[in-house]
Motif scaffolding. Structure first.
Motif, PDB file in Angstrom:
ATOM      1  N   PHE A 174       0.838  -1.202   0.000  1.00  0.00           N
ATOM      2  CA  PHE A 174       0.000   0.000   0.000  1.00  0.00           C
ATOM      3  C   PHE A 174       0.868   1.245   0.000  1.00  0.00           C
ATOM      4  O   PHE A 174       1.813   1.358   0.783  1.00  0.00           O
ATOM      5  N   LEU A 175       0.532   2.162  -0.897  1.00  0.00           N
ATOM      6  CA  LEU A 175       1.196   3.461  -0.964  1.00  0.00           C
ATOM      7  C   LEU A 175       0.195   4.496  -0.464  1.00  0.00           C
ATOM      8  O   LEU A 175      -0.689   4.935  -1.220  1.00  0.00           O
ATOM      9  N   PRO A 176       0.291   4.890   0.807  1.00  0.00           N
ATOM     10  CA  PRO A 176      -0.751   5.758   1.378  1.00  0.00           C
ATOM     11  C   PRO A 176      -0.810   7.139   0.740  1.00  0.00           C
ATOM     12  O   PRO A 176      -1.893   7.709   0.603  1.00  0.00           O
ATOM     13  N   GLY A 177       0.335   7.678   0.319  1.00  0.00           N
ATOM     14  CA  GLY A 177       0.324   8.987  -0.310  1.00  0.00           C
ATOM     15  C   GLY A 177      -0.329   8.980  -1.668  1.00  0.00           C
ATOM     16  O   GLY A 177      -1.070   9.913  -2.033  1.00  0.00           O
ATOM     17  N   GLU A 178      -0.092   7.933  -2.422  1.00  0.00           N
ATOM     18  CA  GLU A 178      -0.619   7.805  -3.783  1.00  0.00           C
ATOM     19  C   GLU A 178      -1.960   7.077  -3.821  1.00  0.00           C
ATOM     20  O   GLU A 178      -2.608   7.031  -4.865  1.00  0.00           O
ATOM     21  N   ARG A 179      -2.366   6.475  -2.690  1.00  0.00           N
ATOM     22  CA  ARG A 179      -3.612   5.712  -2.586  1.00  0.00           C
ATOM     23  C   ARG A 179      -3.641   4.551  -3.580  1.00  0.00           C
ATOM     24  O   ARG A 179      -4.652   4.251  -4.207  1.00  0.00           O
ATOM     25  N   VAL A 180      -2.494   3.882  -3.711  1.00  0.00           N
ATOM     26  CA  VAL A 180      -2.379   2.732  -4.608  1.00  0.00           C
ATOM     27  C   VAL A 180      -2.220   1.470  -3.771  1.00  0.00           C
ATOM     28  O   VAL A 180      -1.423   1.448  -2.814  1.00  0.00           O
ATOM     29  N   LEU A 181      -2.933   0.418  -4.124  1.00  0.00           N
ATOM     30  CA  LEU A 181      -2.877  -0.852  -3.406  1.00  0.00           C
ATOM     31  C   LEU A 181      -2.606  -1.988  -4.377  1.00  0.00           C
ATOM     32  O   LEU A 181      -3.344  -2.186  -5.349  1.00  0.00           O
ATOM     33  N   PHE A 182      -1.513  -2.733  -4.126  1.00  0.00           N
ATOM     34  CA  PHE A 182      -1.228  -3.980  -4.843  1.00  0.00           C
ATOM     35  C   PHE A 182      -1.754  -5.123  -3.979  1.00  0.00           C
ATOM     36  O   PHE A 182      -1.296  -5.310  -2.845  1.00  0.00           O
ATOM     37  N   THR A 183      -2.688  -5.914  -4.521  1.00  0.00           N
ATOM     38  CA  THR A 183      -3.386  -6.905  -3.700  1.00  0.00           C
ATOM     39  C   THR A 183      -2.895  -8.331  -3.875  1.00  0.00           C
ATOM     40  O   THR A 183      -3.289  -9.207  -3.094  1.00  0.00           O
ATOM     41  N   GLY A 184      -2.076  -8.602  -4.905  1.00  0.00           N
ATOM     42  CA  GLY A 184      -1.827  -9.997  -5.213  1.00  0.00           C
ATOM     43  C   GLY A 184      -3.134 -10.692  -5.545  1.00  0.00           C
ATOM     44  O   GLY A 184      -4.108 -10.062  -5.988  1.00  0.00           O
ATOM     45  N   ASP A 185      -3.232 -11.993  -5.288  1.00  0.00           N
ATOM     46  CA  ASP A 185      -4.399 -12.760  -5.705  1.00  0.00           C
ATOM     47  C   ASP A 185      -5.559 -12.694  -4.723  1.00  0.00           C
ATOM     48  O   ASP A 185      -6.532 -13.450  -4.848  1.00  0.00           O
ATOM     49  N   PRO A 222      -8.378   2.787  -1.081  1.00  0.00           N
ATOM     50  CA  PRO A 222      -7.437   3.021  -2.184  1.00  0.00           C
ATOM     51  C   PRO A 222      -8.173   3.600  -3.390  1.00  0.00           C
ATOM     52  O   PRO A 222      -9.351   3.302  -3.623  1.00  0.00           O
ATOM     53  N   GLU A 223      -7.468   4.394  -4.156  1.00  0.00           N
ATOM     54  CA  GLU A 223      -8.046   4.961  -5.377  1.00  0.00           C
ATOM     55  C   GLU A 223      -7.638   4.163  -6.615  1.00  0.00           C
ATOM     56  O   GLU A 223      -8.354   4.183  -7.625  1.00  0.00           O
ATOM     57  N   VAL A 224      -6.491   3.490  -6.524  1.00  0.00           N
ATOM     58  CA  VAL A 224      -6.032   2.615  -7.597  1.00  0.00           C
ATOM     59  C   VAL A 224      -5.758   1.239  -6.980  1.00  0.00           C
ATOM     60  O   VAL A 224      -4.981   1.131  -6.030  1.00  0.00           O
ATOM     61  N   VAL A 225      -6.397   0.217  -7.534  1.00  0.00           N
ATOM     62  CA  VAL A 225      -6.209  -1.153  -7.058  1.00  0.00           C
ATOM     63  C   VAL A 225      -5.579  -1.957  -8.188  1.00  0.00           C
ATOM     64  O   VAL A 225      -6.137  -2.054  -9.285  1.00  0.00           O
ATOM     65  N   VAL A 226      -4.404  -2.525  -7.897  1.00  0.00           N
ATOM     66  CA  VAL A 226      -3.705  -3.380  -8.855  1.00  0.00           C
ATOM     67  C   VAL A 226      -3.952  -4.821  -8.420  1.00  0.00           C
ATOM     68  O   VAL A 226      -3.380  -5.284  -7.424  1.00  0.00           O
ATOM     69  N   PRO A 227      -4.826  -5.541  -9.135  1.00  0.00           N
ATOM     70  CA  PRO A 227      -5.132  -6.915  -8.731  1.00  0.00           C
ATOM     71  C   PRO A 227      -4.008  -7.864  -9.127  1.00  0.00           C
ATOM     72  O   PRO A 227      -3.117  -7.515  -9.908  1.00  0.00           O
ATOM     73  N   GLY A 228      -4.084  -9.081  -8.625  1.00  0.00           N
ATOM     74  CA  GLY A 228      -3.101 -10.074  -9.024  1.00  0.00           C
ATOM     75  C   GLY A 228      -3.162 -10.365 -10.508  1.00  0.00           C
ATOM     76  O   GLY A 228      -2.136 -10.512 -11.173  1.00  0.00           O
ATOM     77  N   HIS A 229      -4.394 -10.448 -11.022  1.00  0.00           N
ATOM     78  CA  HIS A 229      -4.614 -10.736 -12.439  1.00  0.00           C
ATOM     79  C   HIS A 229      -5.797  -9.901 -12.915  1.00  0.00           C
ATOM     80  O   HIS A 229      -6.774  -9.719 -12.185  1.00  0.00           O
TER      81      HIS A 229
END
Length: 298
Positions: A174-185, A222-229
């Motif tokens: 999680f990048l709190p400043g950028e509101r980006v979350l990488f979630t994996g699967d 989060p404002e941007v969510v990067v899913p696993g797939h």
């Protein structure tokens, strides 16, 4: 870990030779292109260090990810993975100069299951086995428990241990400043969640805990969510998977009535597939049903 029942073979699990997409200033994603066994990969560029999130499967993919990261930054690299599965972290050997950071449970799960999963994945066809040629399992240089904050100098990154859910050692980035979350699967886009429920060999997946984790991730806003797939999106991606898991758990609970796991699965698989007609990888529906059955009927 999807396979195909189509007569046409799926594409080889190769990280695409494309320019990473910048989803926030300094935050890049190498998209999976919806290719099975290829994850979304993150590269976060700071003033002092760059962070790579996941490597792809095997040394060839790892080299490509390193090349993409080096095109974005010449700073020292920190490498982390969202969980131990081969398509996410079995390219780590191509990062010999990186500082590799895992949570302690990830480290233990890789040591325990890395070899068996490598053997299993090599049975998934020639294209997968080719990518796994020469794989060496690489442990971390640094481990943490619970949470770890990385300061890339100008960019703050939080590594959060959240398993047991999809695996025992799940980690989000999680990048709190950028509101980006990488979630994996823990989150996928238009793809049935991957339940590696393989008793007796591996039962370290828990659907009800997964639901709790997703509720916590939604609370991060989060404002941007990067899913696993699948495609990058917003917080709604978490909500879609959350609703699906609640739906499956409810259907399984209502279907128990003294029936066996196989009977419940046979009854529910077609109706769940029909309820989500645009989602890929329906082979994972039955594993989710069996997992919830074990939790609710235990």
């Amino acid at each position: 870990m999807t396979d195909s029942t189509e007569t046409q073979s799926p594409p080889a699990p190769v990280v695409a030779d494309v320019a990473p997409e910048e989803v926030r200033p300094g935050v890049h994603v190498i998209p999976d292109g919806r290719v099975p066994l290829v994850p979304n990969i993150g590269v976060v560029v700071g003033e002092r260090e760059a962070l790579v999130v996941d490597t792809g499967m095997g040394p060839k993919n790892g080299r490509r990810v390193l090349e993409k990261a080096r095109a974005l930054s010449d700073k020292p690299i920190v490498l982390t993975i969202t969980h131990f599965h081969p398509e996410h972290g079995f390219g780590a050997q191509e990062f010999p100069d990186a500082r590799i950071v895992y949570n302690r449970t990830q480290q233990d799960e890789l040591a325990e299951k890395g070899g068996p999963y490598l053997a299993m994945f090599r049975t998934f066809g020639d294209a997968v086995a080719e990518q796994l040629e020469g794989v060496e399992l690489v442990g971390p240089d640094e481990v943490y428990d619970g949470e770890l904050t990385l300061d890339l100098d100008g960019t703050i990154v939080e590594l959060r241990e959240v398993g047991l859910a999809h695996t025992r050692g799940d980690q989000v980035v999680f990048l709190p400043g950028e509101r980006v979350l990488f979630t994996g699967d823990l989150v996928e886009t238009r793809l049935f969640p991957i339940f590696p429920w393989f008793p007796p060999d591996d039962t370290d997946v828990n659907g009800s805990r997964w639901i709790d984790v997703l509720r916590d991730l939604e609370a991060l806003e989060p404002e941007v969510v990067v899913p696993g797939h699948g495609e990058v999106g917003g917080v709604e991606l978490i909500g879609e998977v959350h609703s699906y898991l609640e739906d499956v758990r409810g259907r399984v609970r209502d279907a128990l009535d003294g029936r066996t796991s196989e009977e419940v699965k046979a009854a529910l698989e077609p109706e769940i597939r029909a309820a989500y007609p645009t989602w890929d990888a329906p082979e994972w529906i039955g594993f989710a049903v069996e997992c919830f059955y074990a939790e609710l009927n235990g």
